[in-house]
Write an enzyme that holds these catalytic residues in place. Sequence first.
Site, PDB file in Angstrom:
ATOM      1  N   CYS A  42      21.005  24.185  17.387  1.00  0.00           N
ATOM      2  CA  CYS A  42      22.347  24.732  17.252  1.00  0.00           C
ATOM      3  C   CYS A  42      22.718  24.117  15.759  1.00  0.00           C
ATOM      4  CB  CYS A  42      23.348  24.941  18.171  1.00  0.00           C
ATOM      5  SG  CYS A  42      24.743  24.002  17.858  1.00  0.00           S
ATOM      6  N   CYS A  45      26.011  22.067  15.737  1.00  0.00           N
ATOM      7  CA  CYS A  45      25.593  20.781  16.427  1.00  0.00           C
ATOM      8  C   CYS A  45      25.084  19.849  15.397  1.00  0.00           C
ATOM      9  CB  CYS A  45      24.884  20.926  17.619  1.00  0.00           C
ATOM     10  SG  CYS A  45      25.491  22.078  19.044  1.00  0.00           S
TER      11      CYS A  45
END
Length: 516
Positions: A42, A45
Amino acid sequence: SAAEAGLYTSSDQIIVLSPENVESVVVNSTAATVVQFYLSWCGHCIDFSPHYKNLARDIREWQPAVQLAAVDCSAEENKEICTTYGVKVFPVIMFFPAYSKAGTVGSIDKGLPHDVQRLRHMVIDKLEAHSDPWPPACPPLEPISQTEVDSFFETNKVQNLALIFENPDSYIGREVTLDLLQFDNIAVRRVLSTEEALVNKLGVTEFPSCYLYYPSGNFTRLIVNYEARTFYSYALQGLKGLVRSGKPPVVNVNVTASSSERQWKSFNRSSVYMADLEAALHYSLRMEVAAHTVIKGDEMISLKNYVNALAKYFQGRPMVVNLLKNLNSWLQNQTGDEISYEAFKEILDNTAQSPDSALPKSRGWVGCQGSQQNFRGYPCGVWTLFHVLTVQASNANGSDPQEVLTAMRGYVRRFFGCRYCANHFEHMAEESMSKVETLSSAVLWLWSSHNIVNNRIAGSVSEDPEFPKIQWPSPATCPSCHTVSRRGDHEWNRDEVLSFLKFHFSSDRILTDYLD
Ligand code: FAD
């Protein structure tokens, strides 16, 4: 494996959670634990990961009280952990108090600032909200009052009490308290600017400011370049008589030396010694490389790069320079798949006996001496050698900015005897060496990577108590290298650091004491 695919490794000083260790880390731990749940694919992230790593480095000293962990919820084997804690959006941070029971779900923070100062303050807020039982390694964080100061030394077995006077919204006092928690013989407490009795008693007019308070009732102001967290911590950690918990008290090196068989060589701590560079070459070429009876493939490439960098940039005694050049021309002419160490050694030892070309056997460490036999020495020599080479390459206007770093990386990976060190170094190189685009940034990359190592191993068993690992150079050594941001956080002045490194490691400053 998942650990490799994830965004963190243990060398980031972040505990990588897995089904095997999650219980032992999160449940019933003596430290509070911050866990970040993330997905390795992600974007948010990934964007957040350098900030989480910075946080880990920044609050490394707090570890006995609060530790950082991360779990990759995109890895199949971790799925159950993430479901157990009910995490559905990523990244998310969960705070687990010390002594959490199995099944406790930590409190959540969704907004994750991309800013180490805010993240650090978040950790403090969480720690302060910690209910009983308090993490045993965590010192009290609440402000101290005049009454408590008056009886402080009756109940606390320390010789130094550092008082940080500050406004109620300042975090500096708590930060420094945590920065010093691993050190014996000192306590740090914050005093609010509203605590008039104490403020008046010490005549405090500046907030923040730091005072040392002694059992006698005397006090002195701590002198720093900036009234900021890192400057207080550097100054306090460097106080005489302070040691990390569990470390033997610092003894005078001369005393230690006279009791051992070795002869102590007195040296200047702000100088680089040719004797150390030659000793590092001696150990590396005659001991470490010698462990490989046959050298081929990637080892051959690494050795060629290493010896080439030495021949090009090592500015030592003429006979050593000549030897390195001879060794290099011989080595670069080896076109076969492999060489034997025997053949290499023949050139290295210059069996042809020409007097103007030799690498003398080492007569021991000087600036890299340890206070005891098992401390310092060779690894110190390796760092010093490569710092000198990056600086020299930058002075010589070499054409490839990564030339010396590549040589070091290859050497460390293929030959450096400390495997654990080599793996960590390779990890750092993999992560950021490709960003080095100029000779100056190569000098700075090595400096900053060395500081990352210093940060990681500060206080470890291999640390010489006489030579504590600090973020180098300290404000005392290079005042202009340090500054503060607008928001009062410590910052390196990288231009000044570069000038300092070029000065400190410059060839014409290298001392030739203790050479034959
Ligand atoms: P050193 O760290 O060896 O530093 C030598 C000298 O360089 C210092 O005295 C100081 O004058 C100067 N210096 C300090 N910091 C910097 C800086 N940032 N930039 C420029 N100069 C500086 N040990 C471990 O326990 N774990 C490891 O993972 C590990 N990895 C290592 C990786 C490499 C590539 C190397 C060469 C060594 C590694 N070591 C590791 C050993 C460790 O870094 C030290 O070399 C060793 O503990 C000896 O420490 P020292 O006190 O002599 O200082």
